[in-house]
Design a protein around this motif. Structure first.
Motif, PDB file in Angstrom:
ATOM      1  N   GLU A   1      -9.743  -1.639   5.577  1.00  0.00           N
ATOM      2  CA  GLU A   1     -11.198  -1.563   5.399  1.00  0.00           C
ATOM      3  C   GLU A   1     -11.676  -2.616   4.402  1.00  0.00           C
ATOM      4  O   GLU A   1     -12.691  -3.289   4.639  1.00  0.00           O
ATOM      5  CB  GLU A   1     -11.578  -0.162   4.919  1.00  0.00           C
ATOM      6  N   ILE A   2     -10.959  -2.779   3.310  1.00  0.00           N
ATOM      7  CA  ILE A   2     -11.315  -3.796   2.319  1.00  0.00           C
ATOM      8  C   ILE A   2     -11.201  -5.186   2.931  1.00  0.00           C
ATOM      9  O   ILE A   2     -12.033  -6.070   2.699  1.00  0.00           O
ATOM     10  CB  ILE A   2     -10.425  -3.678   1.069  1.00  0.00           C
ATOM     11  N   ALA A   3     -10.157  -5.402   3.728  1.00  0.00           N
ATOM     12  CA  ALA A   3      -9.950  -6.708   4.355  1.00  0.00           C
ATOM     13  C   ALA A   3     -11.063  -7.057   5.334  1.00  0.00           C
ATOM     14  O   ALA A   3     -11.393  -8.233   5.525  1.00  0.00           O
ATOM     15  CB  ALA A   3      -8.597  -6.739   5.059  1.00  0.00           C
ATOM     16  N   GLN A   4     -11.642  -6.034   5.960  1.00  0.00           N
ATOM     17  CA  GLN A   4     -12.729  -6.282   6.897  1.00  0.00           C
ATOM     18  C   GLN A   4     -14.021  -6.659   6.165  1.00  0.00           C
ATOM     19  O   GLN A   4     -14.825  -7.435   6.666  1.00  0.00           O
ATOM     20  CB  GLN A   4     -12.984  -5.037   7.756  1.00  0.00           C
ATOM     21  N   GLU A   5     -14.183  -6.107   4.985  1.00  0.00           N
ATOM     22  CA  GLU A   5     -15.452  -6.283   4.275  1.00  0.00           C
ATOM     23  C   GLU A   5     -15.416  -7.427   3.267  1.00  0.00           C
ATOM     24  O   GLU A   5     -16.437  -8.059   3.003  1.00  0.00           O
ATOM     25  CB  GLU A   5     -15.805  -4.980   3.542  1.00  0.00           C
ATOM     26  N   GLY A   6     -14.243  -7.713   2.701  1.00  0.00           N
ATOM     27  CA  GLY A   6     -14.145  -8.693   1.627  1.00  0.00           C
ATOM     28  C   GLY A   6     -14.100 -10.122   2.144  1.00  0.00           C
ATOM     29  O   GLY A   6     -13.288 -10.453   3.003  1.00  0.00           O
ATOM     30  N   GLU A   7     -14.947 -10.976   1.624  1.00  0.00           N
ATOM     31  CA  GLU A   7     -14.972 -12.380   2.027  1.00  0.00           C
ATOM     32  C   GLU A   7     -13.739 -13.086   1.442  1.00  0.00           C
ATOM     33  O   GLU A   7     -13.518 -13.080   0.237  1.00  0.00           O
ATOM     34  CB  GLU A   7     -16.247 -13.050   1.507  1.00  0.00           C
ATOM     35  N   GLY A   8     -12.950 -13.687   2.316  1.00  0.00           N
ATOM     36  CA  GLY A   8     -11.762 -14.411   1.868  1.00  0.00           C
ATOM     37  C   GLY A   8     -10.587 -13.521   1.522  1.00  0.00           C
ATOM     38  O   GLY A   8      -9.582 -13.990   0.998  1.00  0.00           O
ATOM     39  N   ILE A   9     -10.704 -12.212   1.805  1.00  0.00           N
ATOM     40  CA  ILE A   9      -9.622 -11.259   1.541  1.00  0.00           C
ATOM     41  C   ILE A   9      -8.977 -10.880   2.877  1.00  0.00           C
ATOM     42  O   ILE A   9      -9.668 -10.557   3.837  1.00  0.00           O
ATOM     43  CB  ILE A   9     -10.142  -9.980   0.845  1.00  0.00           C
ATOM     44  N   ARG A  10      -7.665 -10.915   2.925  1.00  0.00           N
ATOM     45  CA  ARG A  10      -6.947 -10.570   4.149  1.00  0.00           C
ATOM     46  C   ARG A  10      -5.882  -9.513   3.867  1.00  0.00           C
ATOM     47  O   ARG A  10      -5.359  -9.411   2.760  1.00  0.00           O
ATOM     48  CB  ARG A  10      -6.287 -11.810   4.766  1.00  0.00           C
ATOM     49  N   TYR A  11      -5.555  -8.759   4.903  1.00  0.00           N
ATOM     50  CA  TYR A  11      -4.535  -7.704   4.809  1.00  0.00           C
ATOM     51  C   TYR A  11      -3.141  -8.308   4.936  1.00  0.00           C
ATOM     52  O   TYR A  11      -2.904  -9.173   5.782  1.00  0.00           O
ATOM     53  CB  TYR A  11      -4.748  -6.667   5.908  1.00  0.00           C
ATOM     54  N   SER A  12      -2.207  -7.829   4.118  1.00  0.00           N
ATOM     55  CA  SER A  12      -0.821  -8.285   4.155  1.00  0.00           C
ATOM     56  C   SER A  12       0.094  -7.072   4.319  1.00  0.00           C
ATOM     57  O   SER A  12       0.000  -6.112   3.551  1.00  0.00           O
ATOM     58  CB  SER A  12      -0.471  -9.030   2.859  1.00  0.00           C
ATOM     59  N   ALA A  13       0.965  -7.116   5.333  1.00  0.00           N
ATOM     60  CA  ALA A  13       1.866  -5.996   5.630  1.00  0.00           C
ATOM     61  C   ALA A  13       3.209  -6.200   4.954  1.00  0.00           C
ATOM     62  O   ALA A  13       3.739  -7.314   4.899  1.00  0.00           O
ATOM     63  CB  ALA A  13       2.058  -5.871   7.139  1.00  0.00           C
ATOM     64  N   GLY A  14       3.799  -5.106   4.471  1.00  0.00           N
ATOM     65  CA  GLY A  14       5.085  -5.189   3.793  1.00  0.00           C
ATOM     66  C   GLY A  14       6.270  -4.839   4.648  1.00  0.00           C
ATOM     67  O   GLY A  14       7.421  -5.044   4.246  1.00  0.00           O
ATOM     68  N   SER A  15       6.040  -4.300   5.849  1.00  0.00           N
ATOM     69  CA  SER A  15       7.151  -3.940   6.733  1.00  0.00           C
ATOM     70  C   SER A  15       6.609  -3.675   8.128  1.00  0.00           C
ATOM     71  O   SER A  15       5.397  -3.599   8.335  1.00  0.00           O
ATOM     72  CB  SER A  15       7.879  -2.693   6.205  1.00  0.00           C
ATOM     73  N   GLY A  16       7.530  -3.570   9.088  1.00  0.00           N
ATOM     74  CA  GLY A  16       7.158  -3.185  10.443  1.00  0.00           C
ATOM     75  C   GLY A  16       6.844  -4.338  11.364  1.00  0.00           C
ATOM     76  O   GLY A  16       7.351  -4.397  12.477  1.00  0.00           O
ATOM     77  N   ASP A  17       5.998  -5.274  10.921  1.00  0.00           N
ATOM     78  CA  ASP A  17       5.620  -6.393  11.778  1.00  0.00           C
ATOM     79  C   ASP A  17       6.790  -7.356  11.957  1.00  0.00           C
ATOM     80  O   ASP A  17       7.622  -7.532  11.058  1.00  0.00           O
ATOM     81  CB  ASP A  17       4.437  -7.139  11.174  1.00  0.00           C
ATOM     82  N   ASN A  18       6.812  -8.034  13.106  1.00  0.00           N
ATOM     83  CA  ASN A  18       7.934  -8.927  13.413  1.00  0.00           C
ATOM     84  C   ASN A  18       8.141 -10.005  12.352  1.00  0.00           C
ATOM     85  O   ASN A  18       9.264 -10.341  11.998  1.00  0.00           O
ATOM     86  CB  ASN A  18       7.731  -9.589  14.782  1.00  0.00           C
ATOM     87  N   HIS A  19       7.029 -10.571  11.844  1.00  0.00           N
ATOM     88  CA  HIS A  19       7.194 -11.650  10.870  1.00  0.00           C
ATOM     89  C   HIS A  19       7.799 -11.146   9.564  1.00  0.00           C
ATOM     90  O   HIS A  19       8.516 -11.889   8.880  1.00  0.00           O
ATOM     91  CB  HIS A  19       5.856 -12.365  10.614  1.00  0.00           C
ATOM     92  N   VAL A  20       7.530  -9.896   9.201  1.00  0.00           N
ATOM     93  CA  VAL A  20       8.109  -9.332   7.982  1.00  0.00           C
ATOM     94  C   VAL A  20       9.615  -9.137   8.149  1.00  0.00           C
ATOM     95  O   VAL A  20      10.411  -9.492   7.266  1.00  0.00           O
ATOM     96  CB  VAL A  20       7.427  -8.007   7.598  1.00  0.00           C
ATOM     97  N   LEU A  21      10.014  -8.582   9.298  1.00  0.00           N
ATOM     98  CA  LEU A  21      11.438  -8.406   9.564  1.00  0.00           C
ATOM     99  C   LEU A  21      12.136  -9.760   9.570  1.00  0.00           C
ATOM    100  O   LEU A  21      13.263  -9.903   9.079  1.00  0.00           O
ATOM    101  CB  LEU A  21      11.645  -7.703  10.913  1.00  0.00           C
TER     102      LEU A  21
END
Length: 445
Positions: free
Chosen positions: A207-227
């Motif tokens: 939700e913050i990533a959707q509203e914040g200008e220049g702010i993006r969500y970063s995942a710590g696990s699960g996604d292919n690039h993290v693995l």
């Protein structure tokens, strides 16, 4: 200790060796007047997530950061072997040697590098026990990025030192669910005492990533690039085992969403494809959140409110909130899609263990090896001890490698509860799991 080994120049992409696996998503249906969630990944990371190339080059700047602490030690646990009186040879890859104290920095550094190059101002994330939040706060500080961390409330309360460590690195840390987002407020309205979950923290961070200008969500696990980023662990371990003249029959790691397990296991899966020598790959999950061993293989969301795209995975349901166990990093409701696929195809194994057995194993290891493991890592240790005792009974000299994904110096209060006989029973957690499975029963294939 192993001999000299170089830091890998490339990450290993297991998807290239999985015939039949297809990385795909299903987007949630949009309500009238809505536009869906804004894409979060820079193109560089997105390409990694969907790539079928077997190796992806590690940027020199990221590799230079890795060389601050990598390669991490591979250690023979001689004293544990003697204590267990086992013919098994036990090795551990010590990711506690990283500046953040866990394996999480391997992906945090890479993500901060790519987001910075993409012109992003700051990153927001959810964290369970706090290892990922700690790592991301350090990586953001290194690259001059703002960092906002929603930390699962039960871990926020159990591990205040983690919050302090993140704040020392300039991060803003909030307990989740919180009153700062619509997602958090809606969940607290239903349950003011909600202990939180990683899927809830992810909903708030998104939700913050959707509203914040220049702010993006970063995942710590699960996604292919993290693995992918974590495979430096296993690649080093392959070379280190070869330098020692040994090779593991079994590789073990704890599993939350999958970065810890994938990091050490996937390069050994590759070796089994190359050499034809089988290696048993075992994911160990908590009895309170047994997504692989008891969950349903189905399409599910990654966040509690169901706003994110769905992936095919083993899950207990995105609304599932596990009991507030002390291994907070293993409380995610689902397993990574690629790990779920491998489990469904019988390429990896999984076991689920209770808190008492896990902390007993952690104490046994700490007293033998003089290194306190994180409760997450103690899950792997508990299964290793099971296998070592079995080797003693059968006389089979098995070689076992596990990932000690982090130290437990921020978890002493949890160990104190165990030593004082105040550790919570698993029975309440079992009831939570049963209720979650009952809701998912119609989706079971």
């Amino acid at each position: 200790m192993s001999g000299p080994v170089n830091v890998p120049t490339h990450w290993y992409n297991v998807v290239a060796d999985l015939a039949g696996y297809v990385a795909e998503e299903r987007r949630p249906a949009l309500q009238v007047g809505t536009h869906g969630i804004r894409p979060q990944l820079p193109l560089s990371i997105y390409r990694q997530s969907v790539s079928k190339e077997p190796f992806i080059e590690i940027p020199p700047a990221v590799r230079a950061q890795y060389e601050r602490w990598r390669p991490t030690p591979l250690v023979r646990a001689h004293r544990l072997e003697r204590l267990l009186n086992t013919p098994a040879r036990i090795y551990y890859k010590c990711e506690a040697a990283s500046p953040s104290g866990s394996h999480k920095l391997n992906s945090a550094v890479a993500q901060a590098y790519y987001y910075k190059k993409a012109g992003v101002r700051g990153l927001v994330t959810g964290t369970g026990a706090g290892q990922w939040g700690t790592a991301l706060s350090m990586a953001c500080a290194a690259y001059g990025l703002e960092c906002i961390v929603y930390m699962v409330r039960c871990s926020y309360e159990q591990k205040p030192q983690r919050r302090i460590l993140m704040e020392l690195n300039g991060a803003q840390v909030l307990p989740s669910p919180s009153l700062t987002t619509e997602a958090g407020r809606s969940i607290l309205a239903e349950d003011p005492d909600c202990p939180g979950s990683l899927s809830v923290a992810s909903s708030e961070a998104h939700e913050i990533a959707q509203e914040g200008e220049g702010i993006r969500y970063s995942a710590g696990s699960g996604d292919n690039h993290v693995l992918l980023h974590q495979t430096v662990i296993g690649q080093e371990a392959v070379a280190q085992m070869q330098a020692l003249g040994d090779y593991p029959d079994t590789v073990v790691a704890a599993l939350g969403a999958g970065s810890n397990f994938a990091g050490i296991a996937m390069p050994f899966y590759q070796q089994s494809q190359i050499t034809g020598r089988p290696t048993r790959l075992v994911a160990v999950e908590p009895r309170s959140c047994p997504k692989l061993t008891r969950g349903v293989y189905m399409w599910d969301h990654h966040d509690a409110l169901g706003n994110t795209p769905m992936s095919k995975m083993y899950t207990l349901g995105h609304t599932f909130i596990p009991s507030p166990i002390h291994a907070g990093g293993l409380r995610y409701h689902g397993a990574a899609p690629v790990i779920s696929w491998m489990y469904h195809e019988g390429l990896i194994d999984a076991v689920a263990l209770g808190q008492s057995q896990v902390f007993e194993a952690g104490v046994t290891f700490a007293r033998a090896e003089q290194l306190i493991p994180a409760p997450e890592s103690a899950h792997a240790i508990a299964h290793v001890i099971e296998r070592a005792v079995r080797a003693r009974e059968t006389g089979k000299a098995e070689s076992i490698l596990f990932n000690l994904s982090g130290h437990g110096l921020m978890d002493l209060a949890s160990y104190d509860k165990y030593l004082s006989g105040l550790l919570e029973s698993d029975s309440a957690a079992d009831e939570d799991v049963e209720r979650a499975l009952a809701k998912l029963e119609p989706a079971r294939v």
